[in-house]
Design a protein around this motif. Structure first.
Motif, PDB file in Angstrom:
ATOM      1  N   ASP A 250      -0.831   0.037  10.133  1.00 46.54           N
ATOM      2  CA  ASP A 250      -0.815  -0.513   8.780  1.00 46.54           C
ATOM      3  C   ASP A 250       0.619  -0.914   8.464  1.00 46.54           C
ATOM      4  O   ASP A 250       1.386  -0.159   7.873  1.00 46.54           O
ATOM      5  CB  ASP A 250      -1.333   0.514   7.769  1.00 46.54           C
ATOM      6  CG  ASP A 250      -1.692  -0.132   6.437  1.00 46.54           C
ATOM      7  OD1 ASP A 250      -1.139  -1.213   6.149  1.00 46.54           O
ATOM      8  OD2 ASP A 250      -2.491   0.445   5.689  1.00 46.54           O
TER       9      ASP A 250
ATOM     10  N   ARG B 185       0.856  -1.190   0.000  1.00 45.54           N
ATOM     11  CA  ARG B 185       0.000   0.000   0.000  1.00 45.54           C
ATOM     12  C   ARG B 185       0.884   1.230   0.000  1.00 45.54           C
ATOM     13  O   ARG B 185       1.919   1.263   0.653  1.00 45.54           O
ATOM     14  CB  ARG B 185      -0.906   0.022   1.236  1.00 45.54           C
ATOM     15  CG  ARG B 185      -2.100  -0.898   1.121  1.00 45.54           C
ATOM     16  CD  ARG B 185      -2.740  -1.116   2.476  1.00 45.54           C
ATOM     17  NE  ARG B 185      -3.115   0.120   3.142  1.00 45.54           N
ATOM     18  CZ  ARG B 185      -4.251   0.786   2.914  1.00 45.54           C
ATOM     19  NH1 ARG B 185      -5.086   0.355   2.008  1.00 45.54           N
ATOM     20  NH2 ARG B 185      -4.534   1.884   3.579  1.00 45.54           N
TER      21      ARG B 185
ATOM     22  N   ALA C 225       2.059  -0.608   4.792  1.00 46.95           N
ATOM     23  CA  ALA C 225       1.916   0.647   4.052  1.00 46.95           C
ATOM     24  C   ALA C 225       3.211   1.449   4.064  1.00 46.95           C
ATOM     25  O   ALA C 225       3.912   1.524   5.071  1.00 46.95           O
ATOM     26  CB  ALA C 225       0.784   1.493   4.640  1.00 46.95           C
TER      27      ALA C 225
END
Length: 200
Positions: free
Chosen positions: A26, A3, A29
């Motif tokens: 996350d 991501r 990410a």
């Protein structure tokens, strides 16, 4: 790269908190943090990192900044004034844009507020529109878009402008309208006004 998230306003009042949450929750990410260029850019980067540390530090020690990639840019310019290499990299990889950059001083000149909050939002939307992997555009807005309204206020976009107390409120309302009409996967998060002390 699983991501790729572009955060504008990363070195502002809210930005470090957003970046810290992304880094904490996350793990897959990469966060591209847009930071205004100029002589103060190194200071802004240092302040951003310093602000993130206490927000992300836990029993395992200080955070890793490997997934935080600062990028020099300015929302008041087309293509955010990015150099070609950074711009093309973002266009190929970014799938989420969090637009948190804004001029928030209520008493700022109307022209400055319009340049940052309206034209700036337009420039970020234009860049997002060209991101090949874009899945989400989050506009960080404010409850101030309700202007002088009182009582129960529904969470919806108003077709007609309300009466506003200042230019900040009007420009954030205009930014919401731009985002809503951009034909992108847009969400709008309206924050309340917070007042506090910097002392601990």
């Amino acid at each position: 790269m699983d991501r790729a998230i572009l955060v504008t306003g990363a070195s502002g009042a809210l930005g470090p908190h957003l970046v810290a949450e992304l880094l904490r929750h996350d793990q897959h990410a990469v966060v591209f943090a847009l930071v205004r260029p100029g002589r103060r850019m190194p200071d802004r980067l240092s302040a951003l990192r310093a602000a993130i540390v206490p927000l992300t530090t836990d029993g395992d020690g200080p955070p890793s900044f490997e997934r935080l990639i600062p990028i020099s840019g300015d929302i008041c310019h087309e293509d955010l004034d990015l150099d070609i290499t950074h711009r093309d990299h973002l266009l190929r990889n970014v799938d989420v844009v969090i637009h948190a950059a804004a001029r928030t001083r209520f008493t700022a000149p109307a022209a400055d507020l319009h340049d940052s909050n309206v034209h700036g939002t337009r420039h970020v939307l234009e860049l997002a529109r060209r991101c090949r992997r874009l899945r989400q555009f989050l506009l960080v807005s404010t409850t101030c878009v309700s202007g002088t309204a009182t009582g129960s206020i529904s969470e919806q976009l108003e077709d007609e402008p309300r009466e506003f107390i200042n230019a900040y409120e009007r420009t954030k309302w205009e930014a919401e309208r731009l985002a809503a009409s951009a034909q992108l996967p847009v969400r709008i998060a309206r924050l309340r006004t917070g007042v506090g002390s910097g002392r601990r």
